[in-house]
Design an enzyme around this catalytic site. Structure first.
Site, PDB file in Angstrom:
ATOM      1  N   ASP A 178      55.682 -15.072 -32.917  1.00  0.00           N
ATOM      2  CA  ASP A 178      55.251 -13.701 -32.590  1.00  0.00           C
ATOM      3  C   ASP A 178      55.800 -13.255 -31.227  1.00  0.00           C
ATOM      4  OD1 ASP A 178      53.707 -13.766 -34.937  1.00  0.00           O
ATOM      5  OD2 ASP A 178      51.980 -14.572 -33.869  1.00  0.00           O
ATOM      6  N   ASN A 198      59.359  -9.343 -38.622  1.00  0.00           N
ATOM      7  CA  ASN A 198      57.990  -9.745 -38.969  1.00  0.00           C
ATOM      8  C   ASN A 198      57.035  -8.625 -38.588  1.00  0.00           C
ATOM      9  OD1 ASN A 198      55.825 -11.511 -39.684  1.00  0.00           O
ATOM     10  ND2 ASN A 198      55.501 -11.973 -37.521  1.00  0.00           N
ATOM     11  N   HIS A 232      53.135  -8.021 -37.251  1.00  0.00           N
ATOM     12  CA  HIS A 232      52.041  -8.761 -36.636  1.00  0.00           C
ATOM     13  C   HIS A 232      50.908  -7.785 -36.298  1.00  0.00           C
ATOM     14  CE1 HIS A 232      50.098 -12.050 -34.584  1.00  0.00           C
ATOM     15  NE2 HIS A 232      49.824 -11.222 -33.600  1.00  0.00           N
ATOM     16  N   SER A 275      52.557  -4.454 -34.726  1.00  0.00           N
ATOM     17  CA  SER A 275      53.912  -4.477 -34.183  1.00  0.00           C
ATOM     18  C   SER A 275      54.879  -4.996 -35.243  1.00  0.00           C
ATOM     19  CB  SER A 275      54.017  -5.433 -32.991  1.00  0.00           C
ATOM     20  OG  SER A 275      53.051  -5.142 -32.006  1.00  0.00           O
TER      21      SER A 275
HETATM   22  C1  GRF Z   1      49.074  -8.245 -42.447  1.00  0.00           C
HETATM   23  O1  GRF Z   1      47.930  -7.784 -41.803  1.00  0.00           O
HETATM   24  C2  GRF Z   1      50.115  -8.660 -41.441  1.00  0.00           C
HETATM   25  O2  GRF Z   1      50.022  -7.985 -40.232  1.00  0.00           O
HETATM   26  C3  GRF Z   1      49.821 -10.116 -41.219  1.00  0.00           C
HETATM   27  O3  GRF Z   1      49.367 -10.581 -42.457  1.00  0.00           O
HETATM   28  C4  GRF Z   1      48.803  -9.525 -43.207  1.00  0.00           C
HETATM   29  C5  GRF Z   1      49.452  -9.526 -44.550  1.00  0.00           C
HETATM   30  O4  GRF Z   1      48.845  -8.661 -45.450  1.00  0.00           O
HETATM   31  N1  GRF Z   1      50.989 -10.785 -40.724  1.00  0.00           N
HETATM   32  P1  GRF Z   1      49.519  -8.366 -46.854  1.00  0.00           P
HETATM   33  O5  GRF Z   1      49.774  -9.702 -47.537  1.00  0.00           O
HETATM   34  O6  GRF Z   1      50.777  -7.593 -46.625  1.00  0.00           O
HETATM   35  O7  GRF Z   1      48.487  -7.572 -47.605  1.00  0.00           O
END
Ligand code: GRF
Length: 224
Positions: free
Chosen positions: A158, A120, A122, A149
């Site tokens: 997370d 994932n 984050h 991260s």
């Molecule tokens: C990203 O900022 C990621 O860190 C978070 O959700 C957002 C997703 O953005 N988990 P995208 O859909 O990849 O543009």
């Protein structure tokens, strides 16, 4: 909890990846672009969204990648959604499942199926700011350093072992939006980099520790 040992797949062909999204899919796009340019040794075999009509599904279609919407609102509860999600993922027999802005809490029954095989992204320097509104919370706490991260997914939201982080300074005039924008630029570099480590079979999770090549990574992962 100690995690079971997971060996990376044998180094022959491109690794098969299923990507889960909920929205815009800019990280998905970064991975598609990296694959197209031959920067990552991957085969993105499917994209699955839990929300209909999101831009990320269009990005997948434009790239000729099979894509599906499993609308979580059509399931009675979290468990039945996760069962359907698991079945859909399994149709593609992926080596790695990549959560790229997938905004659903997964049940332990699901995450246990993917120990060492689900990652994932984050938008914070974990373990700081698990959950939502990470950029505003970093600003409110007068942090000078923020970032993103990549971590293995475990049943703790997370909370899984961190593979890598990218540091982003918080500027005096930053608001949540400007900071988010700069963090996202780093996300688009960091995710393909981590996925490539999987593509090169350089990364593995053994008894809760991450090995990059033969080296055990520190708790913050590899920092950039
Ligand atoms: C990203 O900022 C990621 O860190 C978070 O959700 C957002 C997703 O953005 N988990 P995208 O859909 O990849 O543009």
């Amino acid at each position: 909890m100690s995690l079971p040992e997971v060996e990376p797949p044998l180094p022959s062909t491109a690794i098969r990846i299923v990507i889960l999204i909920s929205g815009s899919g800019s990280n998905l796009q970064a991975l598609i672009d990296a694959q197209t340019k031959g920067q990552i040794n991957t085969d993105i075999v499917a994209v699955i969204s839990n929300r209909p009509d999101v831009k990320g599904l269009q990005r997948a279609t434009d790239a000729g990648i099979e894509n599906h919407c499993l609308n979580h609102k059509h399931y009675a509860d979290r468990r039945s959604f996760d069962q359907a999600l698991h079945l859909k993922i399994q149709q593609y027999q992926p080596d790695l499942v990549v959560l790229a802005g997938f905004m659903r809490i997964l049940t332990p029954e699901l995450t246990r199926q993917y120990v060492g095989k689900m990652i994932n992204i984050h938008p914070s320097l974990l373990p700081k700011y698990q959950g939502l509104n990470t950029h505003q919370r970093a600003i409110d706490d007068s942090q000078v350093q923020h970032g993103c991260s990549i971590h293995f997914v475990t049943e703790e939201l997370d909370g899984g072992p961190v593979i890598a982080q990218s540091l982003v300074p918080v500027l005096k005039d930053d608001d949540a939006q400007s900071l988010a924008q700069r963090v996202q630029q780093q996300e688009h570099f960091l995710y393909p980099q981590c996925v490539q480590w999987f593509g090169e079979r350089r990364i593995s999770l053994k008894t809760g520790k991450i090995y990059l090549d033969e080296e055990i990574l520190p708790k913050s992962g590899r920092q950039f």
